[in-house]
Scaffold this motif. Sequence first.
Motif, PDB file in Angstrom:
ATOM      1  N   SER A   1       0.705  -1.175  -0.107  1.00 57.58           N
ATOM      2  CA  SER A   1      -0.169   0.041   0.007  1.00 57.58           C
ATOM      3  C   SER A   1       0.737   1.191   0.028  1.00 57.58           C
ATOM      4  N   LEU A   2       1.841   1.264   0.611  1.00 59.92           N
ATOM      5  CA  LEU A   2       2.807   2.377   0.727  1.00 59.92           C
ATOM      6  C   LEU A   2       3.490   2.453  -0.491  1.00 59.92           C
ATOM      7  N   ALA A   3       4.104   1.468  -1.112  1.00 61.56           N
ATOM      8  CA  ALA A   3       4.487   1.726  -2.406  1.00 61.56           C
ATOM      9  C   ALA A   3       3.536   2.174  -3.413  1.00 61.56           C
ATOM     10  N   LEU A   4       2.488   1.667  -3.426  1.00 64.06           N
ATOM     11  CA  LEU A   4       1.466   2.038  -4.597  1.00 64.06           C
ATOM     12  C   LEU A   4       1.015   3.516  -4.237  1.00 64.06           C
ATOM     13  N   ARG A   5       0.852   3.971  -2.970  1.00 61.81           N
ATOM     14  CA  ARG A   5       0.450   5.289  -2.507  1.00 61.81           C
ATOM     15  C   ARG A   5       1.613   6.350  -3.080  1.00 61.81           C
ATOM     16  N   SER A   6       2.625   5.974  -3.090  1.00 61.44           N
ATOM     17  CA  SER A   6       3.914   6.717  -3.605  1.00 61.44           C
ATOM     18  C   SER A   6       4.404   6.263  -5.037  1.00 61.44           C
ATOM     19  N   GLY A   7       3.592   5.818  -5.923  1.00 61.09           N
ATOM     20  CA  GLY A   7       3.680   5.668  -7.057  1.00 61.09           C
ATOM     21  C   GLY A   7       4.728   4.646  -7.625  1.00 61.09           C
ATOM     22  N   ASN A   8       5.085   3.588  -6.912  1.00 60.01           N
ATOM     23  CA  ASN A   8       5.901   2.598  -6.876  1.00 60.01           C
ATOM     24  C   ASN A   8       5.430   1.121  -7.116  1.00 60.01           C
ATOM     25  N   ALA A   9       5.754   0.375  -8.052  1.00 59.81           N
ATOM     26  CA  ALA A   9       5.343  -1.152  -7.976  1.00 59.81           C
ATOM     27  C   ALA A   9       6.391  -1.604  -6.631  1.00 59.81           C
TER      28      ALA A   9
END
Lengths: 419, 419
Positions: free
Chosen positions: A137-145
């Motif tokens: 979730s943290l990765a996606l929220r910051s635009g990361n895969a």
Amino acid sequence: MTTTATTPRERMLLAKDAARTIGLLTDERKRDALLAIADAIEAAAAEIVAANSGDLERGRATGLSTALQDRLRLDEPRVAALAAAVRDIAALPDPVGRVLDERTLANGVELTKVSVPFGVVGSIYEARPNVTVDIASLALRSGNAVVLRGGSAAEFTNAALIRAMRGALADEGIDPEAIQTVDDFGRDGAKALMQARGIVDVLVPRGSAQLIETVVTESSVPVIETGAGVVHIVLDASAPLDWARDIVVNAKVQRPSVCNSVETVLVHRDAASGLVPPIVAALQERGVTVHGDAVVAGLAAEVVPATDEDWQTEYLSLDVAMHVVDDLDDALAHIRRYSTHHTESIITTDDANAQRFLAEVDSAVVMVNASTRFTDGGEFGFGAEVGISTQKLHARGPMGLAELTSSKWLARGSGQVRA
Amino acid sequence: MTTTATTPRERMLLAKDAARTIGLLTDERKRDALLAIADAIEAAAAEIVAANSGDLERGRATGLSTALQDRLRLDEPRVAALAAAVRDIAALPDPVGRVLDERTLANGVELTKVSVPFGVVGSIYEARPNVTVDIASLALRSGNAVVLRGGSAAEFTNAALIRAMRGALADEGIDPEAIQTVDDFGRDGAKALMQARGIVDVLVPRGSAQLIETVVTESSVPVIETGAGVVHIVLDASAPLDWARDIVVNAKVQRPSVCNSVETVLVHRDAASGLVPPIVAALQERGVTVHGDAVVAGLAAEVVPATDEDWQTEYLSLDVAMHVVDDLDDALAHIRRYSTHHTESIITTDDANAQRFLAEVDSAVVMVNASTRFTDGGEFGFGAEVGISTQKLHARGPMGLAELTSSKWLARGSGQVRA
């Protein structure tokens, strides 16, 4: 939503490819994706709990410790808590696209430094299904895969969680390959992840000191080290008893199993007779075993003799080491020798000593007159915590969403060349 | 000023110990130390040039290339230039002690995030005596100790430079152990430096792609990668000929041996017939060999046929690859495949294409209508350049003094405990 990729490298390349589109999503789309993930996790609760039972059963059969079993266990309320955490992350501001620096060169070229996603974030962790959801979730929220390796003990649980999350992305019209696991490849998966330089942009290990050591040593991908905490509190000669006692007890007892709990208390010799007896008594009342040096043992009952081993130990339990030091220099030398550079606090009313402590202690968080338990992304107001970095590169101390971004310089000209 | 330490580890521990006092020096003391170093280098010019002659003699005997010999050579004017560079670094503002973040918690605990030195900076580089002085000065200016490994080819020169610098520190009453070399231990020195986690805080390799690859792969110390530049310029369909020609020529010819010079030019098919002939001619006039695909060869004379190898090559010479692409998508795909994520520029008057290029190209510096030669700490106004980071962790693009600092959180309370 399963993948067709059959090797760790293929999966990671799918993540890298997905990162391109994920990185360009608007704030709103990312937020919606996370809300969809939260819903999907709740909707799949029964399936997730059943998968978790399978992991627990295998854990019992293979002799997994009861502590690890407890950390691994997911029931319906815990699944609901996971979904709630995802909604909290969805509500955080977008860390991408912030202007970090701006300058216009004499020749008119305009430079702007903006925050951008890393691209692909990898994580290696152990038997903590909550980390699966948290890091994704943290990765996606910051635009990361994200590429996850959560260990064999939680394999069924993680697979169920990842299936739910990938399904939610697909339903939202977002490339589900943005969430990958290499769990089913066992150690080869972890190895591939650590060697994926050029595909994975940063690796965040979470777990035991042993696991972190392995990742730091073996990875050619840049690592953010979230390390152990051999955390110290220094009771200066001027330490008021009530502050000293309340802070030491809070820092040890409130949640002993976490990295920001205190492990060693250093007491100034001049204050020892006034501070040691009541503080040891207060700790013992709450079930803490005090491992002390000879001076401490002479001032309080039921003190277990401490050895050099104790000064190096992150107990993560209701144990604390206590050592009487000659002065602030002696305390600073002890910290230099044994600290893991996570958090240290001094209790003092002497301004000069407070300043010296703040300036000279080389730790991620250095405190005066506060409990070490405050070293926490939530307490710091970050809204979420990726981990607590004990390295000095990129991030130090509690990491929020901003620490999951990199930057890039944009230059806008009108034909300028270098003279 | 020589050291008594007899192993790489002992030297690095001396540096770590010195870092404590170096890190607490005032701005003025650090500035004075650098000015003393500049004076000492000038005063020792004869000794340094003599040592350099020894290195050059050995280099000729062992078959060092003439290019490397030239990079290695120091005469009196070059020594004076080294001293002048140190004075420039002395004049830069202190990067330590900047307030990076501030927040007060609801309970009254005051948090301040300040910039602090890393502690010990290591550098591994090859046959570049200027890096010895440069990195040592930048490290000291930012409050760090430094451990250098400059390669056997420059061993005598580096020893003379380090002797002068350590002497200057001692004369200033500053611990000379803040500057260490492990050159005299050969490969064991480099190995020890790469494995010095817990002693050395960050490692900056400078030199060939091969050297950087080795350091990134073998180091357990966090590395800042200063990588190679397979730099692209895209000539969009709307590219004005004068901008396109001037920028391509400048980016290739002005200083071909450096990482920000262009290596591949991608030309939009619709503009190829108008742009390729005059730009190839302008490049050839300046002695550039153009390696082109079949379309380019059909539009201009004396074009060397390009192979896949050319698209991957950082020529660092008067050679350039040229490839005609179908559209912006095709250009972006080529860049994704072959770029080293250093710098890319597009020449266009189409705003939408400019925006897309800035958003989608994943490089440290992404430009519109400007020469790639601007990717440089000096040009960016940093006053000095530690290197150009091609990784995404901690620093990306040109690194100044600020990138040689870490941060720490200071927390000031009055007895607060966590609820």
